[in-house]
Design a protein around this motif. Structure first.
Motif, mmCIF file in Angstrom:
data_model
loop_
_atom_site.group_PDB
_atom_site.id
_atom_site.type_symbol
_atom_site.label_atom_id
_atom_site.label_comp_id
_atom_site.label_asym_id
_atom_site.label_seq_id
_atom_site.Cartn_x
_atom_site.Cartn_y
_atom_site.Cartn_z
ATOM 1 N N LEU A 99 39.920 -55.585 35.188
ATOM 2 C CA LEU A 99 40.423 -56.244 33.973
ATOM 3 C C LEU A 99 40.877 -57.654 34.303
ATOM 4 C CD1 LEU A 99 41.350 -55.673 30.936
ATOM 5 C CD2 LEU A 99 43.609 -55.230 31.914
ATOM 6 N N GLN A 100 40.463 -58.597 33.481
ATOM 7 C CA GLN A 100 40.889 -59.982 33.671
ATOM 8 C C GLN A 100 42.395 -60.123 33.433
ATOM 9 O OE1 GLN A 100 38.713 -62.651 31.188
ATOM 10 N NE2 GLN A 100 40.065 -64.374 31.606
ATOM 11 N N THR A 101 43.051 -60.921 34.233
ATOM 12 C CA THR A 101 44.479 -61.188 34.028
ATOM 13 C C THR A 101 44.655 -62.303 32.989
ATOM 14 O OG1 THR A 101 44.346 -62.692 35.906
ATOM 15 C CG2 THR A 101 45.286 -60.522 36.331
ATOM 16 N N TRP A 105 47.813 -59.960 25.420
ATOM 17 C CA TRP A 105 48.737 -59.008 26.052
ATOM 18 C C TRP A 105 48.541 -57.583 25.537
ATOM 19 C CZ3 TRP A 105 52.340 -55.966 23.600
ATOM 20 C CH2 TRP A 105 52.565 -56.253 22.248
ATOM 21 N N THR A 108 45.952 -55.863 27.642
ATOM 22 C CA THR A 108 46.492 -55.537 28.973
ATOM 23 C C THR A 108 47.438 -54.346 28.879
ATOM 24 O OG1 THR A 108 46.348 -57.866 29.545
ATOM 25 C CG2 THR A 108 47.754 -56.490 30.942
ATOM 26 N N ARG A 112 46.806 -50.744 30.663
ATOM 27 C CA ARG A 112 47.745 -50.219 31.681
ATOM 28 C C ARG A 112 48.212 -48.810 31.305
ATOM 29 N NH1 ARG A 112 51.434 -55.635 32.645
ATOM 30 N NH2 ARG A 112 49.853 -56.773 33.825
ATOM 31 N N LEU A 122 43.152 -49.306 37.794
ATOM 32 C CA LEU A 122 43.024 -50.566 37.055
ATOM 33 C C LEU A 122 43.210 -51.709 38.029
ATOM 34 C CD1 LEU A 122 42.746 -51.860 34.204
ATOM 35 C CD2 LEU A 122 45.242 -51.901 34.106
ATOM 36 N N GLU A 124 43.528 -55.550 38.244
ATOM 37 C CA GLU A 124 43.730 -56.750 37.426
ATOM 38 C C GLU A 124 43.490 -57.976 38.297
ATOM 39 O OE1 GLU A 124 47.052 -56.770 34.682
ATOM 40 O OE2 GLU A 124 47.365 -54.635 35.062
ATOM 41 N N ASP A 126 41.894 -62.318 38.279
ATOM 42 C CA ASP A 126 41.525 -63.487 37.478
ATOM 43 C C ASP A 126 40.004 -63.667 37.512
ATOM 44 O OD1 ASP A 126 41.175 -65.834 36.173
ATOM 45 O OD2 ASP A 126 42.449 -67.046 37.489
#
Ligand code: PLP
Length: 377
Positions: A99-101, A105, A108, A112, A122, A124, A126
């Motif tokens: 998952l892209q940071t 939100w 995300t 999570r 998961l 996380e 960039d």
């Protein structure tokens, strides 16, 4: 006809829909949740049995969105988050999601919580950082989820590079393209397996409908089939009135999105040189780290979302936001009215000097006057 022209035509004419009963040039709003059968118990219309399965407006909106994304199929959901959740639920217990940071939100948070419940690993990372992706030490994954441009940092992810990685790992690549809209980017053409939008934003464009959409490059893919079956059986369907409003909004999508992107670029350029501004995050600026990539992935413009980091920290940001008049202090983006948000107030990991702007269709000089007055107060 080139693709851009045909997209404009498709939307302007609501997918070519003419009401066969009346000749109306807009789709009729059919609100009925159930449909009669004749005396032999044969449905009067074979595609009309019950509203959860059969809504012509939902079908029409899905066809328009599938064509706009160059997809084999599209499915609408009652919100963007319902589309996110429907896609992520295809990952098996014990699986792995990359998952892209620094993205929306809500995505995300949901990922999570969901991954913790299902013992899904998961990771996380960039995904806008090529070096970070190259350093990823896994040989298999079920899903890569990216958002480009990302909200609120406006990072640009290299979709083709992520697609190559997804193939190598056996993962499905899903791109949340909400901030781009189908007018400015088509992630499936760059190698994504599915594209997702919060249609609440630029697709509808009038801040009066909650909706989400997933579109796929391969309607036979078993993950897509699972999503379609779950949507059908679990009933996460858009209402008829919302679908009607969505189609009405989409008829002007191309015009709105291009005007908003042009104004956002103009404002971003002016803000970047304003002495009260520390930096501007917008992929259309040459100072953006991935401006060249953004030009390739978004040839028609860079979207209506930008973030500004103002001088004076939290107090400077809150003072500025409090003075704004045309930019309404509200969350969300992609509507015809301009909005401003101090994200830190609701999401404390976002820097407290950051103001997120969603640029609407108002006169750009009026918008600039509002920003300038605010920054100079
Ligand atoms: N994805 C992005 C990029 C968003 O900005 C949002 C909402 O702000 C969502 C998904 C969720 O969409 P919705 O609010 O329609 O559930």
């Amino acid at each position: 006809m080139n693709n851009r022209k045909s997209l404009d035509t498709l939307f302007a004419q609501a997918g070519g829909m003419i009401d066969s009963a009346t000749g109306g040039v807009i789709p009729p709003l059919q609100a009925s949740t159930t449909f009669v059968r004749d005396e032999n118990y044969v449905p009067l219309s074979p595609n009309h049995l019950y509203g959860r399965d059969d809504n012509d407006l939902v079908r029409l909106a899905e066809e328009m969105l599938a064509q706009a994304e160059g997809a084999q199929a599209a499915l609408l959901f009652p919100s963007g988050m319902a589309a996110v959740a429907a896609a992520m639920r295809t990952v098996p217990n014990g699986g792995r999601i990359i998952l892209q940071t620094g993205i929306y939100w809500g995505t995300t948070k949901w990922a999570r919580d969901f991954c913790a419940r299902r013992a899904i690993e998961l990771i996380e990372i960039d995904c806008a950082d090529g070096a970070a992706l190259a350093g990823l030490n896994v040989d298999q994954a079920h899903m890569i989820w990216v958002e480009t441009p990302s909200n609120p940092y406006l990072k640009i992810v290299d979709i083709a590079a992520c697609s190559a990685l997804a193939k190598q790992l056996g993962a499905v690549l899903i791109v949340d393209s909400t901030a781009a809209t189908p007018v400015l980017a088509n992630p499936l053409a760059q190698g994504a397996d599915m594209v997702m939008h919060s249609a609440t934003k630029g697709i509808n464009g009038h801040s009066d409908v909650l909706a989400g959409v997933l579109a796929t490059a391969d309607a036979c893919d078993e993950r897509w089939q699972a999503i379609a079956m779950d949507r059908h059986d679990a009933g996460a369907i858009l209402g008829a009135f919302e679908a009607w409003l969505l189609i009405r909004g989409m008829r002007t999508m191309a015009l709105r999105v291009r005007t908003m992107a042009a104004s956002a670029l103009e404002l971003a350029q002016r803000l970047e040189t304003h002495p009260a501004v520390d930096s501007v995050l917008y992929p259309g600026l040459e100072s953006h780290a991935r401006h060249a990539l953004a030009r390739t992935q978004m040839p028609g413009g860079f979207g209506s979302l930008l973030s500004v980091r103002v001088k004076g920290g939290r107090d400077g940001a809150l003072k500025a936001v409090g003075q704004m008049n045309l930019f309404k202090r509200a969350t969300s983006l992609g509507g015809v009215e301009s909005l401003v948000e101090h994200r830190h107030t609701i999401e404390d990991t976002v820097p407290d000097d950051l103001l997120r702007l969603s640029v609407g269709i108002e006169d750009v000089e009026d918008l600039w006057a509002d920003l300038k007055l605010t920054l100079e107060a």
